[in-house]
Design a protein around this motif. Structure first.
Motif, short mmCIF file in Angstrom:
data_model
loop_
_atom_site.label_atom_id
_atom_site.label_comp_id
_atom_site.label_asym_id
_atom_site.label_seq_id
_atom_site.Cartn_x
_atom_site.Cartn_y
_atom_site.Cartn_z
N PHE A 42 0.83 -1.22 0.00
CA PHE A 42 0.00 0.00 0.00
C PHE A 42 0.87 1.27 0.00
O PHE A 42 0.45 2.31 0.50
CB PHE A 42 -0.95 0.05 1.21
CG PHE A 42 -2.09 -0.93 1.14
CD1 PHE A 42 -3.12 -0.78 0.22
CD2 PHE A 42 -2.14 -2.01 2.01
CE1 PHE A 42 -4.17 -1.68 0.17
CE2 PHE A 42 -3.19 -2.93 1.96
CZ PHE A 42 -4.21 -2.75 1.04
N ALA A 43 2.08 1.19 -0.57
CA ALA A 43 2.98 2.35 -0.55
C ALA A 43 3.11 3.00 -1.92
O ALA A 43 3.93 3.89 -2.10
CB ALA A 43 4.36 1.92 -0.05
N ASN A 44 2.28 2.58 -2.88
CA ASN A 44 2.34 3.15 -4.23
C ASN A 44 2.12 4.66 -4.17
O ASN A 44 1.22 5.14 -3.47
CB ASN A 44 1.26 2.48 -5.09
CG ASN A 44 1.31 2.91 -6.54
OD1 ASN A 44 1.10 4.07 -6.87
ND2 ASN A 44 1.58 1.97 -7.42
N ILE A 45 2.93 5.40 -4.90
CA ILE A 45 2.86 6.87 -4.83
C ILE A 45 1.54 7.43 -5.35
O ILE A 45 1.22 8.59 -5.09
CB ILE A 45 4.03 7.53 -5.60
CG1 ILE A 45 4.03 7.10 -7.07
CG2 ILE A 45 5.36 7.22 -4.93
CD1 ILE A 45 4.97 7.90 -7.95
N ARG A 46 0.77 6.62 -6.07
CA ARG A 46 -0.50 7.10 -6.62
C ARG A 46 -1.71 6.62 -5.82
O ARG A 46 -2.85 6.90 -6.19
CB ARG A 46 -0.65 6.66 -8.08
CG ARG A 46 0.51 7.07 -8.97
CD ARG A 46 0.57 8.57 -9.19
NE ARG A 46 -0.27 8.97 -10.29
CZ ARG A 46 -0.54 10.21 -10.60
NH1 ARG A 46 -0.05 11.18 -9.87
NH2 ARG A 46 -1.30 10.51 -11.63
#
Length: 515
Positions: free
Chosen positions: A338-342
């Motif tokens: 859940f660390a995706n920049i988007r």
């Protein structure tokens, strides 16, 4: 006529060429001994990559010939573009060498970086520090152009917001152009040694040229020779120190491979499944959240939880490598879940990336999702994720389910699920639940600040799967919202996996029973 892309302001290369009529934020950068300007639409990465296009000799030879023609005209890639060549097969190197195309590709910056999965899966490596700093300082919408087959948001590189798929030939053309805001029909790529404008049509190879090179450079023997000992590996692979024995020798100091905790404390017989009580919302998400939004991928951003972990183990920034390369270390991977920049966690207003609100702290301040999850774990609070339609769409991505479990998530409640991710959640012991038909977290009046109780899961201990379970969400003021969620454990086999805590435990217990 419109200016060439890399010459908007005198002789200083600029990605702000022809920016009239579009958002523009020219950002000056000094890199590699040269002054330049970055801007929205700049091509930060141009990569010929992936098995998909690099197994097609026509487009690969075409790219080499375009590079040859461009080099002959004196063209160069824009200085801010990170270029790379990663064929899916060593055969490509064989016919490039036979055709003498490597020197031309290297003149355009396309050096061999390896074979197999690279930029397409997020293994582009970091951008040069000066370019990265410029992009972040100007909050620029930088782009990547790649001949791969995936362009999910945030996947290619954390500094790159938009990714475009193109043929290998066009990848080189965009590397020279330096920006996606470019019209190849009307804008010259540069000038030749006599000062004449050079357009893409002037360097595009003909079909006959491509076919002639293929006929003279590609033979059956190239393939048979390269694949005769495909598993042999190079000298470094052959010289690896390989331990012997029936069980794997875990290295406690390794930051690449660590023993995962899936079997820690596992009993011979499965323990009873239990209802969920007092859960908090880790993420409040909208529609079409893909497994690439959830799963750890791409490079490791300095300062992020994964980077902090590596820092604490003495790993220098240049050696971070990528999340994909460290997939054998759950400590890194859970920090990238859940660390995706988007990712848009709607517990927060207008914040993109792997953040949430941490309700173990006074006022529920913003925190990294990983840090908040560990705080919840410390006080024994289970977690849920609320989603919209098509939750988990995209490729299967085993880590999208593994990371969800390791963060402490017990249930995902969504409007609908993508089939494979739903199944993978069950396979990791996380129960997928569906809002009542026509309802959503928004329509029910949920905002993610509630505390959740889920009852009815324990019916699985009696050998049957409940069609619905009862969800009670309690707001801070004491008001409750109740609804029956559809249990998306769809088959008896899935129910068995869930009762065992996941498919890994199910398989291991069955193996033990057969011994």
């Amino acid at each position: 006529p419109p200016a060439p892309a890399a010459d908007a302001k005198g002789n200083m290369p600029s990605a702000a060429a022809g920016a009239d009529g579009r958002p523009s934020n020219p950002t000056p950068v000094h890199y590699n001994g040269q002054d330049m300007e970055l801007d929205h639409g700049m091509v930060a990465i141009a990569s010929i990559t992936s098995c998909t296009n690099t197994s097609n000799p026509s487009v690969m030879v075409g790219a080499g010939l375009l590079a040859r023609n461009a080099a002959a005209k004196g063209l160069k890639p824009a200085p801010w573009v990170k270029t790379s060549m990663a064929p899916g097969s060593q055969v490509v190197t064989g016919y490039y060498e036979a055709a003498g195309l490597w020197k031309d590709l290297e003149a355009m910056g396309f050096y061999l970086v390896g074979y197999g999965c690279t930029t397409c899966i997020g293994n582009s490596g970091p951008l040069p520090a000066e370019i990265s700093a410029g992009i972040n300082e100007g909050d620029l919408a930088a782009t990547a152009v790649l001949s791969g087959n995936r362009n999910f948001e945030g996947r290619i590189n954390p500094d790159v917001k938009m990714n475009y798929l193109a043929s290998p030939i066009l990848v080189i053309a965009y590397a020279i152009a330096g920006t996606m805001d470019f019209d190849f029909e009307t804008q010259p790529l540069g000038t030749d040694n006599e000062g004449n404008d050079v357009f893409l049509r002037d360097i595009w190879p003909s079909t006959e040229e491509i076919e002639d090179v293929i006929a003279s450079s590609i033979t059956k023997e190239l393939y048979s020779a390269d694949y005769a000992d495909v598993f042999k590996g190079d000298e470094r692979w052959q010289n690896l120190d390989v331990p012997t024995g029936e069980t794997f020798a875990w290295d406690e100091d390794s930051t690449y491979i660590r023993r995962a905790p899936y079997f820690d404390g596992m009993s011979r017989e499965p323990e009873a499944v239990s209802d969920v009580s007092g859960a908090r919302v880790l993420a409040l998400l909208g529609d079409s959240v893909t497994t690439d939004h959830i799963s750890p991928a791409s490079t490791i951003k300095p300062g992020s939880p994964a980077a902090q972990y590596l820092d604490s183990h003495g790993v220098e920034r240049k050696d971070y490598n990528s999340l994909g390369a460290r997939r054998g270390n759950h400590e890194v991977m859970v920090r990238g879940t859940f660390a995706n920049i988007r990712l848009q966690n709607q517990l927060l207003d207008g914040v993109s990336g792997g953040y949430t609100r941490d309700f173990t702290q006074e006022g529920g301040p913003q925190a990294y999702i990983y840090d908040a999850a560990m705080n919840y774990k410390e006080v024994g609070t289970p977690l849920v994720v609320l989603g919209g339609k098509e939750y988990g769409t995209g490729s299967s991505r085993d880590w999208a389910a593994k990371g969800t479990l390791l963060l402490g998530v017990k249930a995902v409640i969504a409007e609908s699920f993508e089939r494979i991710h739903r199944s993978n959640l069950i396979g990791m012991g996380v129960v997928p639940l569906q809002f009542p038909e026509g309802e959503s977290w928004k329509s029910l009046g949920l905002d993610g600040t509630e505390t959740f109780d889920i009852s009815g899961i324990e019916e699985l201990n009696n050998g049957s799967t409940p069609k619905t379970v009862h969800v009670t969400a309690k707001k801070e003021g004491g008001e409750t919202i109740e609804f029956d969620a559809v249990t998306r454990i769809d088959t008896p086999g899935e129910a068995d996996y869930y009762r065992h805590g996941g498919i890994l435990q199910y398989v291991l217990r069955n193996m033990m029973a057969q011994q």
